[in-house]
Design a protein around this motif. Structure first.
Motif, PDB file in Angstrom:
ATOM      1  N   ALA B 305       0.675  -1.192  -0.043  1.00 21.79           N
ATOM      2  CA  ALA B 305      -0.003   0.001  -0.001  1.00 21.79           C
ATOM      3  C   ALA B 305       0.767   1.119  -0.091  1.00 21.79           C
ATOM      4  CB  ALA B 305      -0.857   0.008   1.045  1.00 21.79           C
ATOM      5  N   ALA B 306       1.729   1.269   0.656  1.00 20.19           N
ATOM      6  CA  ALA B 306       2.696   2.353   0.673  1.00 20.19           C
ATOM      7  C   ALA B 306       3.459   2.534  -0.559  1.00 20.19           C
ATOM      8  CB  ALA B 306       4.050   2.212   1.830  1.00 20.19           C
ATOM      9  N   THR B 307       3.721   1.620  -1.114  1.00 17.56           N
ATOM     10  CA  THR B 307       4.436   1.706  -2.568  1.00 17.56           C
ATOM     11  C   THR B 307       3.312   2.243  -3.554  1.00 17.56           C
ATOM     12  OG1 THR B 307       5.515  -0.525  -2.135  1.00 17.56           O
ATOM     13  CG2 THR B 307       5.515   0.431  -4.160  1.00 17.56           C
ATOM     14  N   VAL B 308       2.126   1.970  -3.480  1.00 15.50           N
ATOM     15  CA  VAL B 308       1.099   2.661  -4.413  1.00 15.50           C
ATOM     16  C   VAL B 308       1.133   4.126  -3.902  1.00 15.50           C
ATOM     17  CG1 VAL B 308      -1.306   2.535  -4.987  1.00 15.50           C
ATOM     18  CG2 VAL B 308      -0.122   0.436  -4.398  1.00 15.50           C
ATOM     19  N   PHE B 309       0.925   4.386  -2.371  1.00 15.50           N
ATOM     20  CA  PHE B 309       0.852   5.591  -2.066  1.00 15.50           C
ATOM     21  C   PHE B 309       2.068   6.542  -2.553  1.00 15.50           C
ATOM     22  CE2 PHE B 309       2.420   8.809   1.183  1.00 15.50           C
ATOM     23  CZ  PHE B 309       1.106   9.588   1.244  1.00 15.50           C
ATOM     24  N   VAL B 310       3.192   6.022  -2.597  1.00 14.79           N
ATOM     25  CA  VAL B 310       4.489   6.873  -3.096  1.00 14.79           C
ATOM     26  C   VAL B 310       4.272   6.920  -4.513  1.00 14.79           C
ATOM     27  CG1 VAL B 310       6.775   6.952  -3.300  1.00 14.79           C
ATOM     28  CG2 VAL B 310       6.029   6.349  -1.093  1.00 14.79           C
ATOM     29  N   TRP B 311       3.766   5.916  -5.242  1.00 16.35           N
ATOM     30  CA  TRP B 311       3.656   6.138  -6.544  1.00 16.35           C
ATOM     31  C   TRP B 311       2.530   7.187  -7.051  1.00 16.35           C
ATOM     32  CZ3 TRP B 311      -0.910   5.572  -9.624  1.00 16.35           C
ATOM     33  CH2 TRP B 311      -0.537   5.772 -10.881  1.00 16.35           C
ATOM     34  N   TRP B 312       1.467   7.348  -6.143  1.00 11.43           N
ATOM     35  CA  TRP B 312       0.544   8.293  -6.422  1.00 11.43           C
ATOM     36  C   TRP B 312       1.183   9.701  -6.047  1.00 11.43           C
ATOM     37  CZ3 TRP B 312      -1.644  11.714  -2.971  1.00 11.43           C
ATOM     38  CH2 TRP B 312      -2.617  12.296  -3.164  1.00 11.43           C
ATOM     39  N   LEU B 313       1.714   9.736  -5.002  1.00 12.54           N
ATOM     40  CA  LEU B 313       2.102  11.044  -4.477  1.00 12.54           C
ATOM     41  C   LEU B 313       3.152  11.615  -5.164  1.00 12.54           C
ATOM     42  CD1 LEU B 313       2.255  12.772  -1.839  1.00 12.54           C
ATOM     43  CD2 LEU B 313       4.617  11.623  -1.509  1.00 12.54           C
ATOM     44  N   LEU B 314       4.078  10.712  -6.030  1.00 13.56           N
ATOM     45  CA  LEU B 314       5.027  11.310  -6.807  1.00 13.56           C
ATOM     46  C   LEU B 314       4.578  11.472  -8.292  1.00 13.56           C
ATOM     47  CD1 LEU B 314       8.273   9.290  -6.354  1.00 13.56           C
ATOM     48  CD2 LEU B 314       7.835  11.787  -5.968  1.00 13.56           C
ATOM     49  N   ASN B 315       3.598  10.875  -8.700  1.00 11.59           N
ATOM     50  CA  ASN B 315       3.405  10.925  -9.990  1.00 11.59           C
ATOM     51  C   ASN B 315       1.853  11.553 -10.341  1.00 11.59           C
ATOM     52  OD1 ASN B 315       5.523   9.540 -11.373  1.00 11.59           O
ATOM     53  ND2 ASN B 315       4.870   7.663 -10.153  1.00 11.59           N
ATOM     54  N   ARG B 316       0.964  11.650  -9.606  1.00 10.02           N
ATOM     55  CA  ARG B 316      -0.235  12.028  -9.401  1.00 10.02           C
ATOM     56  C   ARG B 316      -0.556  13.275  -8.463  1.00 10.02           C
ATOM     57  NH1 ARG B 316       0.061   9.560 -13.461  1.00 10.02           N
ATOM     58  NH2 ARG B 316      -1.381   7.943 -14.275  1.00 10.02           N
ATOM     59  N   SER B 317       0.050  13.671  -7.672  1.00  9.18           N
ATOM     60  CA  SER B 317      -0.307  14.729  -6.810  1.00  9.18           C
ATOM     61  C   SER B 317       0.533  16.124  -7.051  1.00  9.18           C
ATOM     62  CB  SER B 317      -0.180  14.150  -5.239  1.00  9.18           C
ATOM     63  OG  SER B 317       1.131  14.453  -4.933  1.00  9.18           O
ATOM     64  N   THR B 318       0.200  17.040  -6.530  1.00  6.55           N
ATOM     65  CA  THR B 318       0.680  18.551  -6.629  1.00  6.55           C
ATOM     66  C   THR B 318       1.841  18.584  -5.746  1.00  6.55           C
ATOM     67  OG1 THR B 318      -1.557  19.090  -6.871  1.00  6.55           O
ATOM     68  CG2 THR B 318      -0.044  20.931  -6.689  1.00  6.55           C
ATOM     69  N   VAL B 319       1.726  17.911  -4.541  1.00  6.78           N
ATOM     70  CA  VAL B 319       3.009  17.966  -3.668  1.00  6.78           C
ATOM     71  C   VAL B 319       3.951  16.874  -4.276  1.00  6.78           C
ATOM     72  CG1 VAL B 319       3.745  17.092  -1.369  1.00  6.78           C
ATOM     73  CG2 VAL B 319       1.339  18.160  -1.864  1.00  6.78           C
ATOM     74  N   GLY B 320       3.735  15.830  -4.883  1.00  3.74           N
ATOM     75  CA  GLY B 320       4.785  15.217  -5.371  1.00  3.74           C
ATOM     76  C   GLY B 320       5.546  15.894  -6.524  1.00  3.74           C
ATOM     77  N   PHE B 321       4.615  16.861  -7.191  1.00  6.08           N
ATOM     78  CA  PHE B 321       5.257  17.311  -8.246  1.00  6.08           C
ATOM     79  C   PHE B 321       6.013  18.455  -7.901  1.00  6.08           C
ATOM     80  CE2 PHE B 321       5.061  20.979 -11.204  1.00  6.08           C
ATOM     81  CZ  PHE B 321       5.625  20.434 -12.418  1.00  6.08           C
ATOM     82  N   GLU B 322       5.526  18.866  -6.750  1.00  6.00           N
ATOM     83  CA  GLU B 322       6.620  20.032  -6.062  1.00  6.00           C
ATOM     84  C   GLU B 322       8.022  19.528  -5.888  1.00  6.00           C
ATOM     85  OE1 GLU B 322       3.394  23.151  -4.496  1.00  6.00           O
ATOM     86  OE2 GLU B 322       4.537  22.199  -3.092  1.00  6.00           O
ATOM     87  N   PHE B 323       7.705  18.165  -5.052  1.00  2.00           N
ATOM     88  CA  PHE B 323       8.927  17.425  -4.665  1.00  2.00           C
ATOM     89  C   PHE B 323      10.119  17.451  -5.709  1.00  2.00           C
ATOM     90  CE2 PHE B 323       6.763  14.778  -1.023  1.00  2.00           C
ATOM     91  CZ  PHE B 323       6.659  16.226  -0.386  1.00  2.00           C
ATOM     92  N   ARG B 324       9.584  16.834  -6.713  1.00  2.00           N
ATOM     93  CA  ARG B 324      10.278  16.493  -8.028  1.00  2.00           C
ATOM     94  C   ARG B 324      10.766  17.819  -8.681  1.00  2.00           C
ATOM     95  NH1 ARG B 324       7.724  13.618 -12.230  1.00  2.00           N
ATOM     96  NH2 ARG B 324       5.908  14.186 -11.522  1.00  2.00           N
ATOM     97  N   ALA B 325      10.015  18.908  -8.759  1.00  2.00           N
ATOM     98  CA  ALA B 325      10.545  20.186  -9.182  1.00  2.00           C
ATOM     99  C   ALA B 325      11.949  20.592  -8.345  1.00  2.00           C
ATOM    100  CB  ALA B 325       9.349  21.127  -9.170  1.00  2.00           C
TER     101      ALA B 325
END
Lengths: 442, 470
Positions: B305-325
């Motif tokens: 579940a955590a893996t799915v969550f991190v995938w969602w966070l990085l690839n689908r969420s605004t916060v994750g986009f900010e992280f990667r930026a």
């Protein structure tokens, strides 16, 4: 490694006055003097006053200075713990008040102020610890001599860090270099039956570990922190594997190096306190003092050192001036590894005379901490390592004399101090600007 | 957030999200620079650091994205020189070197080496036997044991692998997430410990109803890890202190704190002189998924579940986009209006929370008590797991499984063949070293992109350059 918020980034234009001007003329500086130092000193002063002073123990702490074999005898220092705590903490509060006063006039605290404060704090702490013990008496000479002994690998490790970081390569692999040195020293000294050859082999082993770091970070441009972290694991695995398969199978043949002899310089070694630490050391111990001085002179007084520092601060400029940036980096990192390797030999040739798994026990990371606390300066790193060796030694003494302080907190101290140091609370420690950044010509 | 609500860049983002590569990387195939003939690592790093003018991101470009900057090659060549292939080759190479190391200390090999030139075949077969014997034992101890009496016993090693992989995966995800935001989280070890302390305390000191108790244990662990990680983020954001130093120091502080606690009455098991906590309540531990004969517990499901969550966070969420930026270029991110300090604190807190799940898996799943070895070396292994997984969620998951298999199998290997467990450390670190330097692996296997000659010419050119001729 660079503190991204503070270090000037080469290549980006920095508007405004250069930083050196800021430091020299604080009255007109754009950056106001921060409250950090005055506030920290005040807080520590109050803590000292409450714990070491008001709540201090009522016994008299006794510090032995001379040991029985000394050249001449000095009487032991007897300090009433309560009174001593009060006096020292009041002095600390005075210093803190002076820092606050300077701040109100928008002047920065002078450099000596935190140092004096630290000395006072350590003294008060020591009196408090000893005064509260079951047997309130320790040998100061023994404490200091033990601290120096424990600091030896730390000093070598942090010197390795200085040599690498000053040239722009982050060395997280100090732990691996120490461990590799310790293993090789034990192995080679046993096989050749000569601890001195073992010492040389330790330097070579440390250099080899460092060369891997250099090749991967300079030629293959792999992130230096990654290589360092991985190298620690690799050396730990390799030495552990060979220890289990080779050394344990035949201890006499592979893992019984003799000890390096303690060389006692007559007369001088019987001076109280400083005699044992300066004139009654193993070869590794004497090498430590030499190494600190040589590295300091080398870095700050020679052409070589100027080049090294130029490469670490601004490789583009250094390259323009005709310095071979990556070659300088490679050889400096290798040299650093050799220095750390010698430090590693301390574990197996001086401290005890055999190798065990993970014998370096995380001291490479304390050395890293000493390097930062010593502000990337060989002398500073030396004293920081001494301080950490002191904490280490005090930790074991504290458990023997039985004090209220849990030994775990003593063990924690170097790390806490380092966190404070890197967070900029204890002065400002700025790494070489290009540390951690690979250099690509063009 | 629905597709319509998203700002334009977010929509683009999710359209490409499936590729799971750093979309922000400048060396995408479509935007090939003419300098592609130069050594690819040099090119990647110079792009990464704007010609050495700025701090490189924590993870080299080569370890971040799926495509190798090598130009439009043929499909076959791309398969064989792509990062996936490099990973496989790196594992292979590390295994070969590990095998040689095993063989070098083998008695039979030593015996045959003395008459190597008389009968070399003996020597080479001894080397082969020594290495394969260990690796076969490793496999039998980690995946499938054909000598088991029943299917259940035969697959017991696999279950053990999954059990050991559980903390590796979650802690690895924490490290990987921080990597993507350009942060080096060496502190998983300390975060696991702090999480373990809180989770264990809730587990044995409080006595709550079934369900609620386990939930609280989990929350306590996650909060403990998040605070310990977030603190590092906060210090970095506020003072600019380097997170590597901070996390290393925090690891030790956490360890000594744990050792102190285990000697206090609040944590030490009554009537016990060793530093060990009471056993957690039955209501506070993870249920075992496949019955009591396996140690595999619910924590593994949570790791998925955590893996799915991190995938969602990085690839689908605004916060994750900010992280990667922020990870790709903090200055650009700042200019684009991203709150970099906030992202730093947040990413470290989430990374800590993920590592905290490992702590919970340890105290509430595998061990059921708190000792000072609660984190074992999971925190450090997590770094190698994240690197092997190229900082992608599913890559980290797979790497966690692989290293879990190594760990589980090594125990069996030591029992059966006497090969020390430490060999796993060697193989693991070699894998990461090779993966971090793809040009080295490709050179060793003769797989450099383009024609060999061109590649060699490029190499020598770079060698001269990196040599720094004046």
């Amino acid at each position: 490694m660079s503190t991204t918020a503070t270090s000037p980034v080469p290549g980006t234009p920095q508007p405004g006055t250069p930083q050196s001007a800021n430091e020299k003329a604080p009255a007109v500086s754009a950056k106001p003097v921060t409250w950090k130092v005055p506030v920290l000193l005040s807080v520590l002063g109050v803590v000292a006053f409450i714990f070491f002073g008001v709540m201090g123990p009522n016994q008299t702490a006794r510090f032995g200075i001379s040991s029985s074999g000394d050249f001449f005898q000095l009487p032991a220092i007897q300090v009433p713990a309560f009174l001593g705590g009060i006096v020292l903490s009041v002095l600390m509060l005075g210093l803190a008040a002076y820092a606050v006063y300077l701040k109100t006039r928008n002047e920065p605290s002078p450099g000596w102020l935190p140092i004096v404060f630290i000395v006072l704090f350590v003294a008060a702490f020591l009196i408090w610890v000893v005064g509260g013990a079951r047997t309130p008496s320790i040998s100061l000479a023994g404490l200091i001599a033990g601290s120096v002994t424990l600091a030896v690998p730390l000093v070598f490790g942090s010197l390795s860090g200085v040599l690498c970081e000053r040239v722009g390569v982050v060395n997280i692999a100090i732990e691996g270099q120490l461990l590799g040195g310790a293993f090789t020293a034990a192995m080679v000294a046993t096989l050749t039956k000569s601890p001195f050859i073992g010492l040389l082999a330790a330097a070579v082993a440390g250099a080899v570990v460092s060369m891997v770091l250099a090749v991967f970070s300079i030629k293959y441009l792999v992130n230096q922190i990654i290589v360092g972290v991985v190298l620690n694991v690799l050396v730990s695995g390799l030495t552990g594997f060979l220890f289990s398969t080779v050394m344990q199978a035949d201890k006499a043949q592979f893992n019984s190096p003799g000890r390096l002899p303690i060389i006692d310089i007559p007369v001088l070694s019987s001076i109280p306190v400083i005699g044992p630490i300066l004139f009654k050391q193993s070869v590794v111990g004497y090498l430590m003092y030499i190494a600190v001085i040589v590295v300091w002179i080398g870095l700050f007084k020679t052409k070589w050192g100027l080049r090294v520092r130029a490469v670490g601060e601004h490789p583009q400029a250094a390259d323009t001036m005709g310095i071979k940036v990556n070659a300088t980096r490679f050889w400096n990192v290798t040299l650093g590894g050799a220095v750390a390797g010698i430090g590693g030999s301390f574990f197996t040739l001086v401290a005890i005379d055999s190798f065990t798994k993970e014998i370096s026990g995380g001291r490479g990371f304390i050395a890293l901490a000493a390097l930062i606390f010593g502000r990337w300066n060989p002398i500073g790193a030396f004293f920081a390592a001494l301080l950490f060796g002191f904490a280490d030694n005090l930790q074991s003494i504290v458990t023997i004399i039985g004090t209220p302080v849990p030994s775990q907190f003593m063990a924690m101290l170097p790390y806490l101090v380092t966190v404070l140091a890197v967070a900029g609370l204890v002065g400002r420690s700025r790494p070489p600007a290009a540390s951690g950044i690979p250099y690509i010509k063009g | 957030m629905t597709e319509q609500d998203k700002p334009q860049h977010m929509a683009d983002e999710s359209a490409e999200g499936n590729r799971d590569t750093g979309d922000l990387e400048p060396q995408d195939r479509d935007t090939q620079e003419p300098q592609a003939t130069a050594d690819d690592a040099a090119a990647a790093t110079s792009l990464d650091t704007a010609g050495g003018a700025m701090q490189p991101s924590a993870v080299p470009v080569s370890a971040q994205s799926g495509t190798v900057p090598g130009g439009p090659d043929t499909l076959v060549r791309r398969i064989f020189t792509g990062s996936g292939m490099v990973s496989i080759l790196a594992v292979l190479l590390a295994l070969i070197l590990g095998g040689l190391l095993i063989a070098s200390t083998d008695k039979q090999v030593g015996a045959t080496a003395s008459y190597l030139f008389a009968r070399p075949s003996d020597f080479f077969s001894a080397v082969w036997t020594a290495a394969t014997r260990s690796y076969v034992a490793l496999f039998q101890g980690s995946v499938f044991n054909p000598r088991g009496s029943s299917v259940a016993v035969q697959f017991a090693p696999l279950m053990e692998t999954l059990t050991i992989a559980t903390p590796l995966i979650t802690a690895g995800l924490g490290v990987a997430l921080a990597f993507r935001a350009g942060l080096f989280n060496i502190g998983a070890q300390g975060q696991i410990i702090m999480a373990g302390i809180l989770a264990a305390w809730v587990g044995f000191a409080l006595h709550l109803p079934v369900g609620l108790h386990l939930l609280l244990v989990l929350v306590a662990g996650i909060v403990g890890g998040a605070i310990w990680g977030g603190l590092v983020g906060l210090l970095k954001a506020r003072t600019g202190a380097h997170e590597v130093i901070l996390t290393i120091m925090f690891n030790y502080i956490a360890l000594y704190f744990l050792r102190y606690l285990l000697n206090t009455p609040a944590f030490q098991r009554p009537g016990e002189s060793n530093p060990i906590s009471p056993i957690l309540d039955p209501s506070a531990v993870y249920p075992q998924i496949f019955g009591t004969q396996y140690r595999l517990h619910l924590g593994f499901v949570l790791a998925i579940a955590a893996t799915v969550f991190v995938w969602w966070l990085l690839n689908r969420s605004t916060v994750g986009f900010e992280f990667r930026a922020v990870g790709a270029n903090p200055k650009a991110a700042l200019t684009a209006g991203i709150n970099v300090p906030r992202a730093t604190v947040l990413v470290m807190a989430i990374a800590g929370a993920l590592a905290g799940m490992s702590g919970v898996a340890q105290v509430a799943g595998t061990e059921k008590v708190l000792t000072d070895g609660v984190a074992a070396t999971y925190g450090f292994d997590a770094i190698t797991v994240a690197l092997l997984g190229r900082s992608t969620p599913w890559g980290t998951f797979a790497a966690g499984l692989l290293f879990g298999a190594f760990r589980a199998g090594a125990v069996q290997m030591q029992i059966q063949t006497g090969t020390p467990i430490d060999i796993v450390l060697v193989v693991q670190s070699l894998i990461v070293l090779f993966i971090a330097a793809p040009p080295l692996v490709r050179a060793l296997f003769g797989l450099n992109p383009r024609k060999k000659k061109a590649a060699t010419a490029g190499k020598t050119k770079t060698a001269a350059t990196t040599g720094g001729a004046a």
